[in-house]
Scaffold this motif. Structure first.
Motif, mmCIF file in Angstrom:
data_model
loop_
_atom_site.group_PDB
_atom_site.id
_atom_site.type_symbol
_atom_site.label_atom_id
_atom_site.label_comp_id
_atom_site.label_asym_id
_atom_site.label_seq_id
_atom_site.Cartn_x
_atom_site.Cartn_y
_atom_site.Cartn_z
ATOM 1 N N SER A 274 -5.291 11.770 5.353
ATOM 2 C CA SER A 274 -6.761 11.165 5.078
ATOM 3 C C SER A 274 -7.150 10.188 5.822
ATOM 4 N N TYR A 275 -8.305 10.357 6.023
ATOM 5 C CA TYR A 275 -8.930 9.071 6.908
ATOM 6 C C TYR A 275 -8.534 7.518 6.329
ATOM 7 N N ARG A 276 -8.699 7.527 4.863
ATOM 8 C CA ARG A 276 -8.131 6.320 4.315
ATOM 9 C C ARG A 276 -6.776 6.042 4.652
ATOM 10 N N LYS B 183 0.674 -1.197 0.055
ATOM 11 C CA LYS B 183 0.049 -0.101 0.075
ATOM 12 C C LYS B 183 0.969 1.150 0.112
ATOM 13 N N GLU C 223 -6.674 4.420 8.149
ATOM 14 C CA GLU C 223 -7.197 3.272 8.225
ATOM 15 C C GLU C 223 -6.238 2.047 7.526
ATOM 16 N N THR C 224 -5.450 2.626 6.523
ATOM 17 C CA THR C 224 -4.374 1.607 6.084
ATOM 18 C C THR C 224 -3.200 1.446 6.860
ATOM 19 N N ILE D 96 -2.858 5.180 -1.856
ATOM 20 C CA ILE D 96 -3.579 5.887 -1.147
ATOM 21 C C ILE D 96 -3.291 7.243 -1.238
#
Length: 220
Positions: A17-19, A4, A22-23, A108
């Protein structure tokens, strides 16, 4: 299994970022240029993950091991010290090897010093060449001359200790060009300078991280 590619803030931690968060929480470990800098990031967001040093000095040795681990099912996040990975860092080699070995790659997106500087500059840089960090001496003059002859705008990173000397070189080559210098973007000491290279070559405070947008000008 997979890799990732995660963009991290170029200064202001609120830009993550939120993503991305989370990653970073979901992977098995995080590959980073400088574990000390990434530790500050994950500590701030209360993320507890193993950090693996991955930089120019050790990338070649670590890539075979990382590929084998990913083939076994391990998930890694790849981050740079700031901004989008693989831009002027060793991540490109790992990403390429993942593609060659059939390992899934995801991205991401997020903060980028290059795009942020272009957006803030107001210069005509709808298309441009990104040069990374410029060389020194005769190689610097050669690449500047090549870009000037082509006429395409350029974006590059520069050391605070060399920025004023580089602006002098541009002033000598193309005094009618327009330059935008972004220093410490998104941080408390963010400063933007805009003008001709001759106007700016003694004005830029030689401190912090610097990104330059250069729109070539021809004498009328």
């Amino acid at each position: 299994m997979g890799l990732k590619i995660v963009a991290t803030p170029i200064g202001n931690l609120s830009d993550i970022s939120y993503r991305a968060l989370e990653t970073l929480k979901s992977v098995d470990a995080i590959l980073c240029e400088d574990t000390r800098r990434t530790m500050k990031l994950i500590t701030h967001f209360e993320i507890s993950k193993a950090l693996i040093s991955f930089n120019d000095n050790n990338a070649s040795k670590k890539i075979p091991y990382l590929l084998e681990e990913m083939k076994k099912g391990t998930n890694y996040a790849l981050v740079s010290d700031a901004g989008m990975p693989v831009i002027s860092d060793p991540g490109m080699k790992l990403v390429n090897e993942c593609h060659e070995n059939g390992i899934e790659v995801d991205v991401i997106p997020g903060p980028s010093a290059v795009v942020s500087a272009v957006a803030a500059s107001g210069l005509n840089a709808s298309h441009f060449v990104f040069l990374g960090f410029l060389p020194r001496g005769s190689k610097l003059r050669k690449i500047l001359r090549e870009m000037f002859d082509i006429g395409i705008p350029v974006v590059f990173f520069e050391s605070p200790y060399r920025i004023n000397d580089t602006l002098k070189e541009i002033c000598t080559l193309s005094p009618h060009s327009r330059v935008f210098v972004a220093r410490e973007m998104t941080k408390i000491n963010q400063t933007f300078y805009r003008g001709t290279p001759c106007e700016l070559c003694e004005k830029v405070d030689p401190v912090g991280e610097i990104t330059v947008v250069l729109e070539w000008g021809k004498e009328s």
